[in-house]
Enzyme design. Structure first.
Site, mmCIF file in Angstrom:
data_model
loop_
_atom_site.group_PDB
_atom_site.id
_atom_site.type_symbol
_atom_site.label_atom_id
_atom_site.label_comp_id
_atom_site.label_asym_id
_atom_site.label_seq_id
_atom_site.Cartn_x
_atom_site.Cartn_y
_atom_site.Cartn_z
ATOM 1 N N ARG A 160 0.928 -1.130 -0.142
ATOM 2 C CA ARG A 160 -0.086 -0.428 -0.582
ATOM 3 C C ARG A 160 0.767 1.470 0.328
ATOM 4 O O ARG A 160 0.574 1.873 -0.962
ATOM 5 C CB ARG A 160 -0.916 -0.040 0.988
ATOM 6 C CG ARG A 160 -1.764 -0.767 1.542
ATOM 7 C CD ARG A 160 -3.208 -1.333 2.305
ATOM 8 N NE ARG A 160 -2.054 -1.229 3.861
ATOM 9 C CZ ARG A 160 -2.500 -2.005 4.378
ATOM 10 N NH1 ARG A 160 -3.146 -3.586 3.226
ATOM 11 N NH2 ARG A 160 -1.956 -2.260 5.407
ATOM 12 N N LYS B 232 -12.049 14.918 5.651
ATOM 13 C CA LYS B 232 -12.827 14.684 4.753
ATOM 14 C C LYS B 232 -14.332 13.956 5.451
ATOM 15 O O LYS B 232 -12.993 12.897 6.090
ATOM 16 C CB LYS B 232 -12.074 13.878 3.393
ATOM 17 C CG LYS B 232 -13.134 12.637 2.581
ATOM 18 C CD LYS B 232 -12.883 11.841 1.899
ATOM 19 C CE LYS B 232 -13.814 10.167 1.406
ATOM 20 N NZ LYS B 232 -13.229 9.248 0.555
ATOM 21 N N GLU C 60 -18.814 16.270 2.570
ATOM 22 C CA GLU C 60 -19.057 14.840 0.789
ATOM 23 C C GLU C 60 -20.513 14.646 1.231
ATOM 24 O O GLU C 60 -20.462 13.272 2.332
ATOM 25 C CB GLU C 60 -18.121 14.622 0.465
ATOM 26 C CG GLU C 60 -18.829 13.091 -0.502
ATOM 27 C CD GLU C 60 -17.374 12.579 0.099
ATOM 28 O OE1 GLU C 60 -16.335 11.946 0.304
ATOM 29 O OE2 GLU C 60 -16.815 11.558 -1.477
ATOM 30 N N LYS D 261 -18.239 18.615 -1.512
ATOM 31 C CA LYS D 261 -17.135 17.392 -2.625
ATOM 32 C C LYS D 261 -18.868 16.814 -2.960
ATOM 33 O O LYS D 261 -19.415 15.854 -2.495
ATOM 34 C CB LYS D 261 -16.617 16.502 -1.599
ATOM 35 C CG LYS D 261 -16.294 14.806 -2.709
ATOM 36 C CD LYS D 261 -14.717 14.707 -2.412
ATOM 37 C CE LYS D 261 -15.054 12.736 -2.979
ATOM 38 N NZ LYS D 261 -13.111 12.290 -2.867
HETATM 39 P P1 13P Z 1 -14.382 8.330 -6.424
HETATM 40 O O1 13P Z 1 -14.236 9.098 -7.128
HETATM 41 O O2 13P Z 1 -14.151 7.074 -6.858
HETATM 42 O O3 13P Z 1 -16.108 8.352 -6.046
HETATM 43 O O4 13P Z 1 -14.199 8.297 -4.749
HETATM 44 C C1 13P Z 1 -14.121 9.621 -3.812
HETATM 45 C C2 13P Z 1 -13.824 9.885 -2.537
HETATM 46 O O5 13P Z 1 -13.401 10.181 -1.449
HETATM 47 C C3 13P Z 1 -15.270 9.183 -1.729
HETATM 48 O O6 13P Z 1 -15.542 9.346 -0.770
#
Ligand code: 13P
Length: 337
Positions: free
Chosen positions: A46, A136, A177, A219
């Site tokens: 990873r 996030k 998000e 987001k």
């Molecule tokens: P994806 O662009 O693969 O949807 O992932 C973005 C992300 O951070 C999801 O939490």
């Protein structure tokens, strides 16, 4: 709270044609990605994979922020430089996923609420000291004819707002998000209806919780047909519906919007972003915060083989550059060749 510092971090992440690399897959999720390339997921594999992405030459022309998972935030380059310090040195803001995932919402069958608020202040203090300048938190909204419930949207918005206020208190920019999933056979208009409800609720809660909108990044998902929809909307329909929805619900004081890719192909995610930026007259930076749409191609190219390391970096740089061009509305499909 130092609002000026929050604002300048947010603008550095998504201004100037830059966007965000979401490389914050949890250990189980990156394990699933590695399964697709028959590569064993270990702390070292990873680390090496993430190193391939972060050290790609010139990435800082296109990438202004990288979202890390806890393990990666504490790892280093092969030369022993901690990843957050390495990224900071390139002018790329290091970020951290701080939620602990979407868990079943009790008494609401088929719905989830994102957890991770307990002890969050203390974790943010530690993450800041390790170099994180943004965070996030992902809320997940399932769609079908009867879902989501109003309560699910409210519970998730409330958690997003509590998280955001804590981040700003610690001088960390919150990425907010609320993801309305593409999974299912719903139409683009159903996606628009649910996303509208979610955004309205999120901004209501952020305001109630005294979150300063000038110091966040939103987001969102794009307004798009479900993956199993009978008739899929065209790219220009996606772009028009998404801009209509965002202009209606996202205050102009928000400095930046950075989309998730959510299961779109890499090319679709780039084309949609480009069409929206070509429409012009947008009050916020409109950028990307892609996980799969930036990583699918370098992951496959690398396939866990050290011999493909440089080719994997080239594949990543291609997607980063094309999405940066899409941020300026200057991408064309023939650039894929
Ligand atoms: P994806 O662009 O693969 O949807 O992932 C973005 C992300 O951070 C999801 O939490």
């Amino acid at each position: 709270m130092n609002l000026e510092a929050l604002k300048s971090t947010a603008v550095a992440m998504v201004g100037n044609g830059k966007g965000i690399l979401a490389a914050d897959e949890s250990t189980p999720t990156i394990g699933k990605r590695f399964d697709t390339i028959n590569t064993e997921s270990t702390a070292e594999s990873r680390r090496r994979y993430r190193e391939m992405l972060f050290t790609a030459e010139g990435a800082n022309k296109y990438i202004g922020g990288v979202i890390l998972f806890d393990e990666t935030l504490r790892q280093s380059t092969s030369d022993g430089v901690p990843f957050p310090k390495y990224l900071e040195g390139l002018g790329i803001a290091p970020g951290i996923k701080v939620d602990s995932g979407a868990k079943s919402l009790a008494a609401f069958e088929g719905e989830t609420v994102t957890e991770g608020l307990d002890g969050l202040r203390e974790r943010l203090i530690e993450y800041y000291s390790l170099g994180a300048r943004f965070a996030k938190w992902r809320a997940v909204i399932n769609v079908n004819d009867s879902l989501p419930s109003e309560f699910c949207i409210r519970a998730n918005s409330h958690a997003l707002a509590r998280y955001s206020a804590l981040c700003q208190e610690q001088n960390i920019v919150p990425i907010v998000e609320p993801e309305v999933l593409m999974d299912g056979d719903h139409s683009i208009s159903r996606c628009e209806e649910v996303t509208s409800d979610a955004l309205e609720s999120v901004f209501r809660e952020l305001t109630k919780h005294n979150v300063n909108l000038e110091g966040i990044i939103l987001k969102p998902n794009m307004i798009i047909s479900g993956t199993k929809a009978q008739n899929r909307a065209t790219p220009s329909e996606v772009a028009e519906a998404t801009i209509r929805c965002l202009k209606h619900y996202v205050p102009e004081s928000v400095p930046g919007i950075a989309f998730l890719s959510g299961g779109q192909t890499s090319e679709e995610a780039t084309e949609h972003l480009n069409l929206m930026n070509k429409m012009g007259d947008l009050p916020w930076e409109l950028s990307f915060s892609y996980g799969r749409a930036l990583q699918a191609s370098p992951l496959k190219t690398w396939s866990g083989d050290e011999e493909n390391y440089n080719a994997g970096q080239a594949a990543f740089m291609k997607r980063a550059k094309l999405n940066s061009l899409a941020h300026s509305g200057e991408y064309t499909n023939n650039m894929e060749d």
